[in-house]
Write a protein that holds these residues in place. Structure first.
Motif, PDB file in Angstrom:
ATOM      1  N   VAL A  91     -15.391 -48.289 -21.410  1.00 55.63           N
ATOM      2  CA  VAL A  91     -15.797 -49.117 -20.267  1.00 55.63           C
ATOM      3  C   VAL A  91     -14.607 -49.792 -19.576  1.00 55.63           C
ATOM      4  CG1 VAL A  91     -17.067 -51.193 -19.608  1.00 55.63           C
ATOM      5  CG2 VAL A  91     -18.173 -49.431 -20.995  1.00 55.63           C
ATOM      6  N   PRO A  92     -13.759 -50.565 -20.293  1.00 57.45           N
ATOM      7  CA  PRO A  92     -12.613 -51.188 -19.607  1.00 57.45           C
ATOM      8  C   PRO A  92     -11.652 -50.155 -19.029  1.00 57.45           C
ATOM      9  CG  PRO A  92     -12.970 -52.187 -21.771  1.00 57.45           C
ATOM     10  CD  PRO A  92     -13.801 -50.959 -21.723  1.00 57.45           C
ATOM     11  N   ALA A  93     -11.435 -49.060 -19.772  1.00 54.65           N
ATOM     12  CA  ALA A  93     -10.519 -48.020 -19.288  1.00 54.65           C
ATOM     13  C   ALA A  93     -11.038 -47.404 -17.994  1.00 54.65           C
ATOM     14  CB  ALA A  93     -10.341 -46.949 -20.362  1.00 54.65           C
ATOM     15  N   TYR A  94     -12.348 -47.180 -17.917  1.00 50.56           N
ATOM     16  CA  TYR A  94     -12.928 -46.568 -16.720  1.00 50.56           C
ATOM     17  C   TYR A  94     -12.889 -47.528 -15.532  1.00 50.56           C
ATOM     18  CZ  TYR A  94     -16.174 -43.641 -14.027  1.00 50.56           C
ATOM     19  OH  TYR A  94     -16.742 -42.836 -13.076  1.00 50.56           O
ATOM     20  N   ALA A  95     -13.132 -48.809 -15.787  1.00 48.81           N
ATOM     21  CA  ALA A  95     -13.060 -49.797 -14.706  1.00 48.81           C
ATOM     22  C   ALA A  95     -11.658 -49.853 -14.116  1.00 48.81           C
ATOM     23  CB  ALA A  95     -13.472 -51.178 -15.241  1.00 48.81           C
ATOM     24  N   VAL A  96     -10.648 -49.820 -14.975  1.00 51.83           N
ATOM     25  CA  VAL A  96      -9.257 -49.800 -14.507  1.00 51.83           C
ATOM     26  C   VAL A  96      -8.971 -48.506 -13.747  1.00 51.83           C
ATOM     27  CG1 VAL A  96      -6.839 -49.730 -15.247  1.00 51.83           C
ATOM     28  CG2 VAL A  96      -8.425 -51.337 -16.319  1.00 51.83           C
ATOM     29  N   ALA A  97      -9.506 -47.386 -14.246  1.00 53.05           N
ATOM     30  CA  ALA A  97      -9.283 -46.093 -13.592  1.00 53.05           C
ATOM     31  C   ALA A  97      -9.883 -46.065 -12.194  1.00 53.05           C
ATOM     32  CB  ALA A  97      -9.868 -44.977 -14.449  1.00 53.05           C
ATOM     33  N   LEU A  98     -11.059 -46.671 -12.010  1.00 58.08           N
ATOM     34  CA  LEU A  98     -11.678 -46.726 -10.685  1.00 58.08           C
ATOM     35  C   LEU A  98     -10.816 -47.530  -9.710  1.00 58.08           C
ATOM     36  CD1 LEU A  98     -15.425 -47.326 -11.636  1.00 58.08           C
ATOM     37  CD2 LEU A  98     -14.522 -45.341 -10.425  1.00 58.08           C
ATOM     38  N   ALA A  99     -10.304 -48.668 -10.188  1.00 60.00           N
ATOM     39  CA  ALA A  99      -9.440 -49.487  -9.329  1.00 60.00           C
ATOM     40  C   ALA A  99      -8.145 -48.749  -9.002  1.00 60.00           C
ATOM     41  CB  ALA A  99      -9.136 -50.810 -10.026  1.00 60.00           C
ATOM     42  N   THR A 100      -7.621 -47.989  -9.969  1.00 64.07           N
ATOM     43  CA  THR A 100      -6.404 -47.208  -9.746  1.00 64.07           C
ATOM     44  C   THR A 100      -6.664 -46.090  -8.745  1.00 64.07           C
ATOM     45  OG1 THR A 100      -5.718 -47.668 -12.019  1.00 64.07           O
ATOM     46  CG2 THR A 100      -4.585 -45.872 -10.872  1.00 64.07           C
ATOM     47  N   PHE A 101      -7.813 -45.442  -8.861  1.00 62.50           N
ATOM     48  CA  PHE A 101      -8.190 -44.376  -7.929  1.00 62.50           C
ATOM     49  C   PHE A 101      -8.223 -44.897  -6.501  1.00 62.50           C
ATOM     50  CE2 PHE A 101     -11.568 -41.917  -5.741  1.00 62.50           C
ATOM     51  CZ  PHE A 101     -11.004 -40.642  -5.826  1.00 62.50           C
ATOM     52  N   ASP A 102      -8.678 -46.124  -6.338  1.00 57.35           N
ATOM     53  CA  ASP A 102      -8.736 -46.724  -5.003  1.00 57.35           C
ATOM     54  C   ASP A 102      -7.341 -46.887  -4.398  1.00 57.35           C
ATOM     55  OD1 ASP A 102     -10.175 -48.146  -2.842  1.00 57.35           O
ATOM     56  OD2 ASP A 102      -9.064 -49.877  -3.590  1.00 57.35           O
ATOM     57  N   ALA A 103      -6.340 -47.045  -5.268  1.00 59.45           N
ATOM     58  CA  ALA A 103      -4.976 -47.254  -4.774  1.00 59.45           C
ATOM     59  C   ALA A 103      -4.221 -45.943  -4.561  1.00 59.45           C
ATOM     60  CB  ALA A 103      -4.200 -48.130  -5.759  1.00 59.45           C
ATOM     61  N   CYS A 104      -4.807 -44.822  -4.975  1.00 60.52           N
ATOM     62  CA  CYS A 104      -4.126 -43.523  -4.863  1.00 60.52           C
ATOM     63  C   CYS A 104      -4.272 -42.934  -3.465  1.00 60.52           C
ATOM     64  CB  CYS A 104      -4.699 -42.538  -5.884  1.00 60.52           C
ATOM     65  SG  CYS A 104      -4.314 -42.943  -7.589  1.00 60.52           S
TER      66      CYS A 104
END
Length: 378
Positions: free
Chosen positions: A67-80
């Motif tokens: 869960v925390p890893a996926y939440a961070v991944a979504l925020a990172t995807f937004d910055a890509c």
């Protein structure tokens, strides 16, 4: 389950989040569709693996990690930025999606008395379908607002809240994987499971054709917004169907109920090939959604009876892997059929595959019916 609902709402948002992010970055519908497709099919193919992790480690540890890893991944995807990076990252998101629904399903058997099990499944199914209704609407509203990034950020927050809340429940902490019996059946050696997996191939492919035929027929009739209304109507009626099935009580045996409702579910698809966008199609989809929602409840109760011990999450995980993967194939071929033949051809394929699934279930009923009497076939 209320604790999981924010995450389920987020699940309903992810596909469109990915689509709008890539489209906003590349201005290409094709690339946006490719990224959303990559996210969906990789997510489906990896569902069985996530289920196997739950059956080995329990519920709390996978949720606290994913869960925390996926939440961070979504925020990172937004910055890509950049088409290639976004498409690859979309596939990674599909592979690492936290097992929210897979975690909720196994808990009901121990969380509620046996006589309330069907009602619990019905409420749970309705909750999941409600996320399907509200998630896309919320994702579209946020992605097309003055702050497009708010879509992915909101999804990340909802996933985190729902996932961590679920992992903090006492039932989640106490749930332990079932011990597999020495010399017991594996999933694929269980004839009932093999039957349901084969049926999942047919239903998945037919559903994929249906899912692409709706927006295709809406576009061809110059009513593109009708697709959203059509999907929303179907999902909303499926909620009522689930709750109705849950209210029927224990006097209807799950395997028999599943088989009878399956017949009406198949019949409800026949008019699809003969109607166009408008009230007639909405009426047909309402019936299709309502019966499909009821069918889900009996299907899940039946699956719990049939599956081998020690596969509480893996059983539904591999079913979802099969259905989701063949739905993606159905969507791909459905686009070709819609363009070169017609969307009605796709609807006819849906009816054909549902009919084949019905025949398969009736032909293999000797592997399912004994579970209604409390015995199992080896």
């Amino acid at each position: 389950m209320l604790a999981a609902f924010p995450a389920r709402l987020a699940y309903g948002m992810v596909g469109l989040d990915v689509y709008f992010k890539v489209h906003d970055d590349t201005h290409s519908i094709a690339l946006a569709g490719l990224a959303a497709g990559a996210n969906g099919i990789v997510g489906s193919l990896s569902t069985g693996m996530r289920a196997a992790v739950i059956d080995r480690l329990g519920l709390k540890i996978p949720l606290r990690i994913f869960v925390p890893a996926y939440a961070v991944a979504l925020a990172t995807f937004d910055a890509c930025h950049g088409a290639r990076l976004l498409i690859i990252f979309a596939a990674v998101l599909g592979f690492t999606a936290p097992p929210i629904n897979l975690s909720v399903r196994p808990m009901w058997k121990t969380a509620v008395p046996e006589e309330q099990y069907r009602t619990a499944i019905a409420i749970d199914t309705a909750s999941m379908n409600l996320g399907v209704v509200l998630g896309p609407a919320l994702a579209t509203t946020l992605a097309l607002s003055g702050h497009p990034s708010s879509a992915l950020i909101t999804t990340a927050v909802l996933i985190f809240i729902g996932g961590i809340s679920l992992s903090s429940l006492e039932f989640t902490k106490q749930w332990k994987p079932e011990q597999r019996e020495a010399g017991g059946q594996t999933l694929l050696k269980n004839p009932g499971m093999r039957l349901l997996i084969a049926e999942g191939v047919l239903i998945g492919y037919g559903s994929g054709n249906y899912q692409i035929a709706i927006p295709a027929i809406s576009s061809l009739h110059n009513q593109p917004r009708f697709a959203g209304l059509a999907f929303g109507t179907t999902a909303a009626l499926s909620i009522f169907g689930s709750l109705t099935a849950g209210a029927l009580g224990r006097h209807i045996a799950p395997v028999k109920g599943f088989r009878v409702i399956y017949l009406f579910w198949f019949l409800s698809t026949i008019p699809l090939a003969f109607v166009n966008p408008g009230w007639s199609l909405l009426l047909v989809l309402s019936l299709f959604g309502f019966i499909g929602g009821a069918e889900q409840v009996y299907y899940l109760e039946q699956l719990e009876l049939i599956r081998p011990t020690g596969n509480a999450a893996a059983a539904i995980g591999w079913i979802w892997t099969t259905e989701g993967s063949f739905a993606a194939i159905g969507q791909s071929t459905g686009g070709f059929f819609s363009q070169h033949f017609s969307p009605h051809f796709c609807f006819a394929i849906t009816t054909l595959t549902f009919g084949m699934g019905l025949i398969l279930i009736f032909a293999g009923r000797r592997w399912l019916t004994p579970f209604d009497r409390g015995t199992a076939l080896n």
